[in-house]
Motif scaffolding. Structure first.
Motif, PDB file in Angstrom:
ATOM      1  N   SER A   1      83.353 104.277 121.659  1.00  0.00           N
ATOM      2  CA  SER A   1      83.571 104.440 120.312  1.00  0.00           C
ATOM      3  C   SER A   1      82.800 103.443 119.374  1.00  0.00           C
ATOM      4  O   SER A   1      82.786 103.601 118.205  1.00  0.00           O
TER       5      SER A   1
ATOM      6  N   PHE B   1      83.879 100.392 119.006  1.00  0.00           N
ATOM      7  CA  PHE B   1      84.894  99.311 118.697  1.00  0.00           C
ATOM      8  C   PHE B   1      85.057  98.399 119.758  1.00  0.00           C
ATOM      9  O   PHE B   1      85.172  98.501 121.009  1.00  0.00           O
TER      10      PHE B   1
ATOM     11  N   PHE C   1      88.835  94.957 117.480  1.00  0.00           N
ATOM     12  CA  PHE C   1      88.843  96.104 116.254  1.00  0.00           C
ATOM     13  C   PHE C   1      87.673  95.949 115.202  1.00  0.00           C
ATOM     14  O   PHE C   1      87.674  96.458 114.194  1.00  0.00           O
ATOM     15  N   ASP C   2      86.398  95.277 115.631  1.00  0.00           N
ATOM     16  CA  ASP C   2      85.222  95.367 115.131  1.00  0.00           C
ATOM     17  C   ASP C   2      84.522  96.384 115.540  1.00  0.00           C
ATOM     18  O   ASP C   2      84.910  97.003 116.467  1.00  0.00           O
ATOM     19  N   SER C   3      83.437  96.737 114.746  1.00  0.00           N
ATOM     20  CA  SER C   3      82.761  97.749 115.299  1.00  0.00           C
ATOM     21  C   SER C   3      81.191  97.256 115.362  1.00  0.00           C
ATOM     22  O   SER C   3      80.774  96.688 114.691  1.00  0.00           O
ATOM     23  N   LEU C   4      80.747  97.819 116.428  1.00  0.00           N
ATOM     24  CA  LEU C   4      79.036  97.403 116.832  1.00  0.00           C
ATOM     25  C   LEU C   4      78.319  98.012 115.765  1.00  0.00           C
ATOM     26  O   LEU C   4      78.344  99.154 115.571  1.00  0.00           O
ATOM     27  N   GLY C   5      77.290  96.980 115.445  1.00  0.00           N
ATOM     28  CA  GLY C   5      76.455  97.498 114.469  1.00  0.00           C
ATOM     29  C   GLY C   5      74.823  97.150 114.836  1.00  0.00           C
ATOM     30  O   GLY C   5      74.485  97.157 115.876  1.00  0.00           O
TER      31      GLY C   5
ATOM     32  N   ALA D   1      74.388 100.417 117.324  1.00  0.00           N
ATOM     33  CA  ALA D   1      75.177 101.540 116.737  1.00  0.00           C
ATOM     34  C   ALA D   1      74.209 102.720 117.278  1.00  0.00           C
ATOM     35  O   ALA D   1      75.109 103.596 117.733  1.00  0.00           O
TER      36      ALA D   1
END
Lengths: 148, 304
Positions: free
Chosen positions: B259, B261, B265-269, B273
Motif C-alpha cells: 500500500s 503506508f 501512517f506515513d506514505s512512502l515517497g 513510490a
C-alpha cells in the motif's frame, strides 16, 4: 553610552526576531507538518479496516474521510513560495513553473471527500475509495517530498 | 639511463596488456543457455519484482499502459556523470527485439551487450546476476509481449576515466562475482524466496546499501541506508534495527510494499513510490517472503 549600545543591541535582536517571525519560515513549515500528521492519524482507523484489524464501520469511515479532507485543505494553504529548505521536506519542484503540486493536492482532497461519501455505500465502495486516495499520497510524495 | 627507460617502457606495456586482458568482457557460453521460449506469465512477476518500468518507462508515464512502454530516455544523474536509460522494448530498431536468450541473459547477469561491450552498473546487473537463467528467459518472454516503441536514444555523458567502457572490466573483477542465488537449506522456503526477490530481481540493495569510493556496494552496511541517488535526502535503513524497520512487524513490512503506508501512517515517497506500484502487483506470499528475509538481516544503526 553603554546604556545606549545596550538598547540598540536589544532593538536589533527584537527586529531580527520579528523578521524571522514575519517571514514565518518556521511557522508555516511546522503548520503544514502538523496538518500532514493530522492526515496520518486520521488514516489510522482506515488502514486498520483495510488490514482486517477492525471491522468496517460507516461512521468511522465518514468522519476519517472528512477529517483528512479538512487537514488537506489546511496543508494546501501552507506551501507559500520560498518556504522550502532547512528542516522542510518540501522539494523546490513544488514551486517550479511546471509544478503539478496544486492539482495533486486538489485530487487528494477530492478523493478524501469521495471516501467519506463511500461510507454509506458499503465496504466494497470504501475499499476502492481508499485505494484511490492512497494513490494520491504516493503520487505527491514521489515528486515533491525529500526523505530525510 | 637508456636501459632504465627501456625497462620502464616494458613494465608499462606489461601493465597495459594485463589491464587489457583483465578488463575483457566475461560471458556465459551461449551454448549453455536454452534457446526455447520462456513462460511470459512467470516473467510478468519478475518484471514487477524487478521494477523495470521505474527506470525504463517514459518519465511522464502516468497510466499502467504507459508504464509498460520501455522506451527509456530518462537521464540518471550520478557523481560519475549522466546516464541515459536505454530502450528495452521489443522494437528491433530502437530496443532489444532482435535479441536471443543468450544475449538477454548475458546483459542481465554479466552486464555485457550482444556486441561484447560492458554496460555501466547504473544498470543493476550486480543484483540481476543472482537470478536463475530460467527466470531470466521467462522475463524476456514477458518483455517480448510488451509494445514495441521507437525512440531516439541518447549517449551517456561521463567524465574521464568513467567514459572508458573497457575499464569496467576491472570494476567487475571487484564487484561482479557471477554467482546466481543459491537457496540456503537451513532457512525456510519463504526466507529463500524473499532473499531471492530482494537480492536478485528486486535489487533493493542498489539504493538501500551505501557505496564505496569506486561505486561498489559496501556489504558491511547491507541495507543500512544510503544517500538519495541524484538528490537531497536519504534512502532509509531497512535493517531490523530501531533506526530501520526494527519496530515494524513482518506484516507491517508486507503491507508497506502493498500500500505504501508505513506503520505510523506515513506514505512512502521518492523513487520508492514507483517501487510500491510494482510490489503491489506481487502476491501476498511474495511480499511476506521479502519481509521474512529483511527481518533476518543484521540490525545496523544509521552511521551519523
Amino acid at each position: 553610552m553603554a546604556h545606549r549600545i545596550g538598547l540598540m543591541v536589544a532593538g536589533l535582536a527584537l527586529m531580527t526576531g520579528m523578521a524571522i517571525a514575519h517571514e514565518g519560515a518556521m511557522g508555516v513549515v511546522k503548520e503544514r507538518m502538523d496538518a500532514m500528521k493530522g492526515v496520518g492519524s486520521s488514516m489510522r482507523p482506515l488502514v486498520a479496516i483495510m488490514r482486517g484489524q477492525s471491522a468496517f464501520d460507516a461512521d468511522t469511515v465518514r468522519d476519517a474521510g472528512l477529517a483528512i479532507a479538512r487537514h488537506g485543505r489546511v496543508a494546501a494553504e501552507k506551501f507559500p513560495p520560498g518556504s522550502g529548505g532547512g528542516v522542510s521536506e518540501a522539494r523546490d519542484a513544488i514551486w517550479a513553473e511546471d509544478s503539478t503540486f496544486d492539482a495533486k493536492m486538489n485530487a487528494f482532497i477530492a478523493r478524501a471527500e469521495t471516501l467519506s461519501v463511500s461510507a454509506d455505500e458499503g465496504e466494497v465502495a470504501f475499499r476502492a475509495a481508499f485505494q484511490s486516495l492512497a494513490q494520491t499520497c504516493g503520487d505527491c510524495h514521489e515528486t515533491y517530498r525529500i526523505k530525510k | 639511463m637508456r636501459r632504465l627507460l627501456v625497462f620502464g617502457a616494458g613494465l608499462a606495456a606489461i601493465a597495459a596488456l594485463a589491464a587489457f586482458i583483465l578488463s575483457a568482457p566475461r560471458m556465459i557460453a551461449s551454448d549453455t543457455i536454452p534457446t526455447g521460449d520462456g513462460d511470459p506469465v512467470a516473467g510478468a512477476t519478475l518484471f514487477h519484482a524487478g521494477g523495470c518500468s521505474s527506470c525504463h518507462a517514459p518519465a511522464d508515464a502516468t497510466t499502467d499502459d504507459e508504464r509498460l512502454q520501455m522506451a527509456g530516455g530518462l537521464a540518471l544523474k550520478t557523481e560519475f556523470g549522466t546516464f541515459i536509460v536505454p530502450n528495452i522494448s521489443p522494437s528491433e530498431v530502437s530496443g532489444i527485439g532482435g535479441w536471443s536468450n543468450a544475449d538477454f541473459v548475458n546483459a542481465m547477469a554479466r552486464g555485457v551487450s550482444p556486441d561484447g561491450r560492458h554496460y555501466y552498473p547504473s544498470f543493476p546487473y550486480t543484483s540481476y546476476q543472482r537470478m536463475t537463467v530460467n527466470d531470466l528467459i521467462d522475463l524476456k518472454a514477458y518483455m517480448d509481449t510488451l509494445p514495441a516503441v521507437e525512440s531516439e536514444g541518447g549517449r551517456h555523458d561521463l567524465g574521464f576515466p568513467y567514459s572508458v567502457r573497457r575499464g569496467l572490466g576491472l570494476w567487475k573483477r571487484l564487484y561482479l562475482d557471477g554467482v546466481a542465488f543459491e537457496p540456503d537449506g537451513d532457512q525456510s522456503a519463504a526466507w529463500n524466496r524473499g532473499a531471492y526477490l530482494v537480492e536478485g530481481p528486486g535489487h533493493c540493495a542498489e539504493c538501500h546499501t551505501p557505496r564505496d569510493g569506486l561505486g561498489g556496494l559496501d556489504r558491511n552496511r547491507w541495507m543500512a541506508g544510503a544517500p538519495y541517488p541524484g538528490g537531497d535526502g536519504r534512502v532509509p535503513n531497512i535493517t531490523p534495527h530501531r533506526d530501520g524497520v526494527g519496530n515494524w512487524t513482518d506484516a507491517d513490512i508486507a503491507y508497506s510494499l502493498e500500500s505504501g503506508f508505513t506503520p505510523d501512517f506515513d506514505s512512502l515517497g521518492g523513487s520508492m513510490a514507483a517501487v510500491v506500484r510494482n510490489t503491489a502487483r506481487l502476491t501476498p506470499d511474495d511480499r511476506a517472503a521479502m519481509a521474512t528475509y529483511l527481518r533476518s538481516l543484521a540490525p545496523l544503526a544509521n552511521d551519523e
